[in-house]
Design a protein around this motif. Structure first.
Motif, PDB file in Angstrom:
ATOM      1  N   VAL A 175      -5.613   8.270  -4.338  1.00  0.00           N
ATOM      2  CA  VAL A 175      -5.395   7.697  -3.011  1.00  0.00           C
ATOM      3  C   VAL A 175      -4.086   6.917  -2.933  1.00  0.00           C
ATOM      4  O   VAL A 175      -3.497   6.758  -1.864  1.00  0.00           O
ATOM      5  N   LEU A 176      -3.580   6.456  -4.074  1.00  0.00           N
ATOM      6  CA  LEU A 176      -2.319   5.718  -4.078  1.00  0.00           C
ATOM      7  C   LEU A 176      -1.153   6.588  -3.625  1.00  0.00           C
ATOM      8  O   LEU A 176      -0.158   6.085  -3.106  1.00  0.00           O
ATOM      9  N   ARG A 177      -1.294   7.891  -3.803  1.00  0.00           N
ATOM     10  CA  ARG A 177      -0.197   8.798  -3.458  1.00  0.00           C
ATOM     11  C   ARG A 177      -0.116   9.089  -1.968  1.00  0.00           C
ATOM     12  O   ARG A 177       0.949   9.479  -1.473  1.00  0.00           O
ATOM     13  N   VAL A 178      -1.218   8.890  -1.274  1.00  0.00           N
ATOM     14  CA  VAL A 178      -1.249   9.256   0.152  1.00  0.00           C
ATOM     15  C   VAL A 178      -1.410   8.042   1.063  1.00  0.00           C
ATOM     16  O   VAL A 178      -1.084   8.126   2.246  1.00  0.00           O
ATOM     17  N   ALA A 179      -1.909   6.946   0.546  1.00  0.00           N
ATOM     18  CA  ALA A 179      -2.138   5.774   1.388  1.00  0.00           C
ATOM     19  C   ALA A 179      -0.806   5.219   1.871  1.00  0.00           C
ATOM     20  O   ALA A 179       0.130   5.059   1.079  1.00  0.00           O
ATOM     21  N   PRO A 180      -0.664   4.901   3.157  1.00  0.00           N
ATOM     22  CA  PRO A 180       0.601   4.353   3.667  1.00  0.00           C
ATOM     23  C   PRO A 180       0.952   3.005   3.039  1.00  0.00           C
ATOM     24  O   PRO A 180       2.122   2.631   3.006  1.00  0.00           O
TER      25      PRO A 180
END
Length: 365
Positions: A175-180
């Motif tokens: 999720v760190l790669r896609v979370a704004p």
């Protein structure tokens, strides 16, 4: 009465030339009349060369006089209760700050976890530049994604998002790669300093947080699946220190860069510390450590759901039983003047011999 006074005055005047004559007899520097002095082109050329060399040598000695020297002595280190300041500045271009933990463990069982002391984590963008501190706007409420529940409704920073996922036992690497909140920060720079006791130990940067176990040991809290999602330990050591900054001391690890193209790696730096007390010209004392370092690396593979080692960057340090006492000194003025006199006297003596040889050699042709 007047005749007697006049006679005494005449006698006193007669004594003066006798004293002058006595001093003249012990003159070691006999003079040559101007009519007997013979000047030549050879002598003029030698004079110019010698004058140039004297100027060069004078400024060389002046520079040496103004430069400080160091006097080193060895002794047994008896400062067992001394604390050590550990300073670190290291950049991870492919690790987010929420992914790493900075921990310190010593051989006495003491431990410090998660960015101890004044250590700070600063997010980096894709170009390696530090990003400004993330401050949520008033009334802003960003999603916590899969970790959304009654307790975690808003995750306005990457750190809040990580804590929400960890609270629910969810993997947060993907999720760190896609979370704004996190997508702009792809790297991390760890910079700061903390104080520890003077015992052998290690400072390590590992994945996730750490938990303290028995006898002060720390164990990282992450799973093998998180490693498979990506834990790239490529790094650049900008600076590392073990005490106060001392002029003239070098840090062998500064500028060390390691690149990991694939896989999960452990980088270990074995450091031997030599306690050093530096005394400057004013008599002020500064305590620090010089060091030598050896490095090694190994790939950490996951086999059968078990990790074959602990990935990360480790600084393992140990202390030498000896101490260096370094004192800053300046050259004495008397030594400088003596050197100048020796240079001038030697230059003129050699010049006289050289001029005589050239003149005699020239007269033969």
């Amino acid at each position: 009465r007047r005749r007697n006074v006049a006679g005494a005055t005449t006698a006193a005047r007669a004594e003066v030339p006798r004293a002058v004559q006595a001093i003249t007899k012990i003159d070691f520097y006999a003079k040559v009349k101007e009519d007997c002095v013979q000047k030549s082109q050879v002598g003029g050329a030698v004079t110019m060369v010698v004058s140039f060399l004297l100027v060069v040598l004078f400024f060389h000695e002046l520079r040496a006089f103004l430069t400080t020297d160091f006097d080193d002595q060895f002794t047994v280190d008896t400062r067992l209760d001394q604390h050590m300041q550990f300073g670190l500045d290291i950049s991870f271009p492919s690790l987010r700050c929420v992914q790493v933990s900075v921990d310190c463990v010593d051989s006495g069982g003491g431990s410090q976890t998660d960015a101890v002391g004044s250590m700070g984590k600063f997010p980096l963008d894709a170009d390696g530049q530090e990003l400004p501190e993330q401050e949520p706007k008033a009334g802003e409420c960003q999603s916590c994604f899969a970790a959304d529940d009654e307790e975690h409704r808003c995750c306005n920073t990457c750190e809040e998002l990580k804590r929400a996922y960890a609270k629910r036992g969810l993997q947060y690497i993907e999720v760190l790669r896609v979370a704004p909140q996190c997508k702009d920060a792809v790297g991390c720079r760890i910079r700061g300093m903390f104080e520890t006791v003077k015992l052998s130990g290690n400072v390590h940067i590992a994945l996730g947080g750490s938990t303290v176990k028995s006898r002060g040991k720390t164990a990282p809290s992450f799973t093998a699946d998180e490693l498979e999602e990506g834990f790239n330990t490529s790094h650049l050591i900008n600076a590392v220190s073990f005490g106060q900054d001392i002029p003239g001391f070098e840090s062998p690890l500064d500028g060390t860069a390691k690149i990991v193209k694939h896989g999960v790696y452990l980088f270990s730096y074995r450091i031997k510390l030599v306690p050093t007390v530096f005394t400057d010209i004013s008599g002020n004392h500064r305590y620090t450590h010089q060091y030598s370092a050896a490095e090694s690396s190994a790939g950490m593979m996951v086999r059968g759901g078990h990790l074959m080692g602990l990935p990360g960057v480790f600084f393992n340090y140990d202390f030498s039983p000896f101490m260096i006492l370094r004192q800053e000194k300046t050259k004495r003025l008397s030594a400088f003047l003596t050197s100048i006199c020796a240079i001038v006297g030697g230059a003129f003596s050699l010049a006289s011999i050289f001029e005589m040889v050239l003149r005699n050699w020239r007269s033969l042709f």
